[in-house]
Every structure is written in structure tokens, then in C-alpha cells.
Design a protein around this motif. Structure first.
Motif, mmCIF file in Angstrom:
data_model
loop_
_atom_site.group_PDB
_atom_site.id
_atom_site.type_symbol
_atom_site.label_atom_id
_atom_site.label_comp_id
_atom_site.label_asym_id
_atom_site.label_seq_id
_atom_site.Cartn_x
_atom_site.Cartn_y
_atom_site.Cartn_z
ATOM 1 N N TYR A 165 -25.312 -2.363 17.515
ATOM 2 C CA TYR A 165 -25.037 -1.300 18.307
ATOM 3 C C TYR A 165 -26.059 -0.874 19.650
ATOM 4 O O TYR A 165 -25.975 -0.794 20.339
ATOM 5 N N ILE A 166 -27.364 -1.018 19.024
ATOM 6 C CA ILE A 166 -27.738 -0.283 20.309
ATOM 7 C C ILE A 166 -28.477 -1.269 20.945
ATOM 8 O O ILE A 166 -28.558 -1.793 22.639
ATOM 9 N N ALA A 167 -28.319 -2.946 20.987
ATOM 10 C CA ALA A 167 -28.633 -4.263 21.491
ATOM 11 C C ALA A 167 -27.574 -3.981 22.220
ATOM 12 O O ALA A 167 -28.145 -4.548 23.840
ATOM 13 N N GLU A 168 -25.782 -4.410 22.131
ATOM 14 C CA GLU A 168 -25.538 -4.137 22.527
ATOM 15 C C GLU A 168 -24.980 -2.835 23.974
ATOM 16 O O GLU A 168 -24.618 -2.695 24.716
ATOM 17 N N HIS A 169 -25.118 -1.938 23.605
ATOM 18 C CA HIS A 169 -25.502 -0.670 24.540
ATOM 19 C C HIS A 169 -26.597 -0.891 25.363
ATOM 20 O O HIS A 169 -26.364 -0.673 26.725
ATOM 21 N N CYS A 170 -27.414 -1.332 25.289
ATOM 22 C CA CYS A 170 -28.652 -1.905 25.834
ATOM 23 C C CYS A 170 -28.289 -2.670 27.553
ATOM 24 O O CYS A 170 -28.783 -2.218 28.628
ATOM 25 N N LEU A 171 -27.428 -3.929 26.453
ATOM 26 C CA LEU A 171 -27.306 -4.765 27.413
ATOM 27 C C LEU A 171 -25.858 -4.250 28.354
ATOM 28 O O LEU A 171 -25.410 -4.033 29.539
ATOM 29 N N ALA A 172 -24.853 -4.004 27.925
ATOM 30 C CA ALA A 172 -24.453 -2.477 28.797
ATOM 31 C C ALA A 172 -24.325 -1.677 29.637
ATOM 32 O O ALA A 172 -24.132 -1.626 30.351
ATOM 33 N N VAL A 173 -25.253 -0.661 29.207
ATOM 34 C CA VAL A 173 -26.293 -0.072 30.490
ATOM 35 C C VAL A 173 -26.519 -0.788 31.257
ATOM 36 O O VAL A 173 -26.924 -0.740 32.796
ATOM 37 N N GLU A 174 -27.653 -2.145 31.281
ATOM 38 C CA GLU A 174 -27.826 -2.844 32.019
ATOM 39 C C GLU A 174 -27.271 -3.776 33.138
ATOM 40 O O GLU A 174 -27.232 -3.492 34.422
ATOM 41 N N GLN A 175 -26.473 -4.146 32.175
ATOM 42 C CA GLN A 175 -25.307 -4.449 33.080
ATOM 43 C C GLN A 175 -24.569 -4.091 34.139
ATOM 44 O O GLN A 175 -23.969 -4.140 35.506
ATOM 45 N N LEU A 176 -24.128 -2.601 33.610
ATOM 46 C CA LEU A 176 -23.425 -1.904 34.659
ATOM 47 C C LEU A 176 -24.196 -1.048 35.793
ATOM 48 O O LEU A 176 -23.550 -0.251 35.885
ATOM 49 N N THR A 177 -25.447 -0.536 35.310
ATOM 50 C CA THR A 177 -26.670 -0.246 36.270
ATOM 51 C C THR A 177 -27.465 -0.941 36.459
ATOM 52 O O THR A 177 -27.836 0.005 38.170
ATOM 53 N N GLY A 178 -27.897 -1.530 35.974
ATOM 54 C CA GLY A 178 -29.064 -2.631 37.176
ATOM 55 C C GLY A 178 -30.439 -1.507 36.332
ATOM 56 O O GLY A 178 -31.078 -2.220 36.668
ATOM 57 N N ARG A 179 -30.291 -0.943 35.499
ATOM 58 C CA ARG A 179 -31.547 0.044 35.098
ATOM 59 C C ARG A 179 -31.608 -0.554 33.403
ATOM 60 O O ARG A 179 -31.038 -0.785 32.528
ATOM 61 N N ALA A 180 -33.043 -0.791 33.136
ATOM 62 C CA ALA A 180 -33.783 -1.516 32.361
ATOM 63 C C ALA A 180 -32.813 -0.264 31.271
ATOM 64 O O ALA A 180 -33.981 0.910 30.521
ATOM 65 N N ALA A 181 -33.474 -1.050 30.174
ATOM 66 C CA ALA A 181 -32.618 -0.624 28.268
ATOM 67 C C ALA A 181 -32.733 -1.244 27.828
ATOM 68 O O ALA A 181 -32.814 -2.306 27.492
ATOM 69 N N VAL A 182 -34.016 -0.710 26.086
ATOM 70 C CA VAL A 182 -34.926 -1.172 25.572
ATOM 71 C C VAL A 182 -34.503 -0.713 23.975
ATOM 72 O O VAL A 182 -34.363 0.425 23.889
ATOM 73 N N CYS A 183 -34.004 -1.257 23.644
ATOM 74 C CA CYS A 183 -34.010 -1.461 21.406
ATOM 75 C C CYS A 183 -35.206 -1.441 21.131
ATOM 76 O O CYS A 183 -35.950 -1.930 20.745
ATOM 77 N N GLN A 184 -35.365 0.384 20.226
ATOM 78 C CA GLN A 184 -37.023 0.344 19.746
ATOM 79 C C GLN A 184 -36.318 0.803 18.342
ATOM 80 O O GLN A 184 -35.141 1.637 17.955
ATOM 81 N N SER A 185 -36.859 0.559 17.707
ATOM 82 C CA SER A 185 -36.886 1.105 16.225
ATOM 83 C C SER A 185 -38.041 2.447 16.064
ATOM 84 O O SER A 185 -38.505 2.852 16.789
ATOM 85 N N PHE A 186 -37.307 3.714 15.245
ATOM 86 C CA PHE A 186 -37.701 4.563 15.150
ATOM 87 C C PHE A 186 -37.957 5.689 14.081
ATOM 88 O O PHE A 186 -36.866 5.652 12.960
ATOM 89 N N VAL A 187 -38.695 6.966 13.824
ATOM 90 C CA VAL A 187 -38.433 8.137 12.955
ATOM 91 C C VAL A 187 -38.219 9.079 13.177
ATOM 92 O O VAL A 187 -39.758 9.594 13.983
ATOM 93 N N PRO A 188 -37.903 10.044 13.514
ATOM 94 C CA PRO A 188 -37.205 10.799 13.736
ATOM 95 C C PRO A 188 -38.612 11.773 12.953
ATOM 96 O O PRO A 188 -38.167 12.123 11.456
ATOM 97 N N GLU A 189 -38.971 13.024 13.805
ATOM 98 C CA GLU A 189 -39.868 13.813 13.225
ATOM 99 C C GLU A 189 -39.057 14.805 11.791
ATOM 100 O O GLU A 189 -39.504 15.104 10.703
ATOM 101 N N GLN A 190 -37.461 15.108 12.729
ATOM 102 C CA GLN A 190 -37.041 15.884 11.684
ATOM 103 C C GLN A 190 -35.193 15.524 11.923
ATOM 104 O O GLN A 190 -35.008 15.332 13.276
ATOM 105 N N PRO A 191 -34.949 14.959 10.968
ATOM 106 C CA PRO A 191 -33.020 14.332 10.897
ATOM 107 C C PRO A 191 -32.128 15.306 12.084
ATOM 108 O O PRO A 191 -32.595 17.238 11.787
ATOM 109 N N MET A 192 -31.641 14.440 13.230
ATOM 110 C CA MET A 192 -31.160 15.920 13.827
ATOM 111 C C MET A 192 -28.794 15.750 13.518
ATOM 112 O O MET A 192 -28.358 16.770 13.741
ATOM 113 N N THR A 193 -28.850 15.151 12.653
ATOM 114 C CA THR A 193 -27.523 14.981 12.036
ATOM 115 C C THR A 193 -27.531 14.589 10.801
ATOM 116 O O THR A 193 -28.296 14.387 10.518
#
Length: 233
Positions: A184-212
Motif C-alpha cells: 500500500y505504501i509503495a503504491e502510495h509513493c508511486l502515485a505521489v511521484e507520478q502526480l506531483t514529481g515529488r520524491a516519496a519513499v516507503c520506510q519501515s518504522f516503530v512509533p514511540e507511542q501508538p497514535m490509533t
């Protein structure tokens, strides 16, 4: 207690082969779906509250906010901003809005309900476009664990495959999307790049505290979490 949530299962092993074509079609033709009356009313009321409570304050949109736990966290993290949490479920929003005005946090600390927070029931397909039509732009924009619609035939139901995505991007700001499904995030990045020309990167992460609640459940279930953060200003 450990969670038992499952990682989305899909026949896709990578970015959908039709995504680039779908994006090109959406970019070439304006999305002209008529606005629903209830969304117009919801937007007008929320816009009036924004002008009355914090005119001119930078805006944060928490899309698909559910019960609003992430919206509360954002309002507290950005006290000089005005946070709008939007969800289409009246039941989920009522659960969030029925919280007492003063909440007891972990460790016993009492914290008041943020004054810079508004929870709104609306369909985001209309709400995003109404924001854009009103000339509003976002400082920060969050898509936290949207429904991944992992079936191959559901591409256009994912936000980046939906016809509204160009309007979403046009709202600007720092756009952050999180998911426990890396495709999902890889596709999101492709969509952002294709439609805006801005670089978008998929990265793994661990939140300090869950937001949801979903983020908490996924962490308890041992899932990997992924995100993309892109400055569209």
C-alpha cells in the motif's frame, strides 16, 4: 496482551500493474462527482467553527480518524494548529466525542480535551474537494492505516487509486501515510511521484507511542509498520 490481527493477504506481490495507467487517467480528467448535501452541510459547519475558534491557524487534517484518538494526539502535539478529524462513521465519532472533557491518561495525569480539535462526520471524497474549492490548504495531512483493499480488483478503492487522489494532493502540506501492508505504501509513493514529481519513499518504522487503535493492535500482533512522509508545499 498480544494482539491477533492478520497482515492483509493479497494475490499482489508488488505494485499493481495497472496503477500508473489509472493515475494517468485520473490526472487527465477532472473528478466531477456531485457533492452530497450532508457533506456540504458538514463542511460549512466545520469551516464556521474553524473561523470562529482559530481563524488563520495552520490546518491539520486527520483523514479516516475513527474514534479520534489520533486527532487528539495531533491536537496536543501541535497546539498552535487547528486539527480536523474526519470520518464517515457517526458511531465511531460519537464514541470519540463522548469522552469526558477531562481524561485520565496513563500514569494518572489529567489532560483536558484539546480546544484546537474538531471531529467531523463526512465522506472524505467530498470533504477533500470542498476544502480545495474553499481555497484552503493544509499544513499537515495524515492517512493513518486506511482500509488497504488488498484484493487485486479493488485498486480504485485504495485512496491512491481513487479519482479523488489528485485533489487530496493539491491540498498540499506534509502528507503522511501509514500502513501495515508495505505494498500500500509503495503504491502510495508511486502515485505521489507520478502526480506531483515529488520524491516519496516507503520506510519501515516503530512509533514511540501508538497514535490509533489499529496501530496499537498491529504492534501487539507483531506486524511491521510502514510509512511515507512527503512535503507537498
Amino acid at each position: 496482551m498480544q494482539g491477533n490481527s492478520r497482515v492483509p493477504s493479497s494475490a499482489q506481490s508488488g505494485i499493481h500493474e495497472q496503477l500508473a495507467m489509472v493515475l494517468a487517467r485520473h490526472a487527465s480528467a477532472p473528478f466531477r462527482k456531485p457533492y452530497a448535501d450532508y457533506n456540504r452541510v458538514a463542511f460549512a459547519a466545520s469551516f464556521e467553527r474553524y473561523q470562529r475558534r482559530a481563524p488563520g491557524a495552520p490546518l491539520i487534517l486527520d483523514a479516516c480518524c475513527g474514534v479520534g484518538e489520533s486527532s487528539v494526539a495531533l491536537a496536543r502535539a501541535f497546539p498552535t494548529h487547528y486539527v480536523i478529524g474526519v470520518d464517515q462513521s457517526a458511531v465511531r465519532l460519537q464514541r470519540g466525542q463522548q469522552r469526558p472533557q477531562t481524561q485520565r491518561e496513563q500514569g494518572g495525569e489529567q489532560r483536558a480535551w484539546p480546544a484546537n480539535l474538531d471531529l467531523v462526520r463526512a465522506d472524505l471524497v467530498d470533504y477533500w474537494r470542498l476544502l480545495l474549492d474553499a481555497g484552503l490548504r493544509l499544513d499537515r495531512h495524515y492517512l493513518l492505516y486506511p482500509n488497504p483493499w488488498p484484493k487485486v480488483g479493488h485498486l480504485r478503492r485504495r485512496w491512491h487509486g481513487h479519482a479523488v487522489f489528485p485533489a487530496l494532493l493539491a491540498l498540499g502540506g506534509v502528507l503522511e501515510c501509514r500502513s501495515n501492508w508495505p505494498i500500500y505504501i509503495a503504491e502510495h509513493c508511486l502515485a505521489v511521484e507520478q502526480l506531483t514529481g515529488r520524491a516519496a519513499v516507503c520506510q519501515s518504522f516503530v512509533p514511540e507511542q501508538p497514535m490509533t487503535p489499529f496501530e496499537r493492535k498491529y504492534l501487539e500482533s507483531g506486524h511491521g509498520l510502514f510509512r511515507s512522509v512527503t512535503d507537498l508545499t
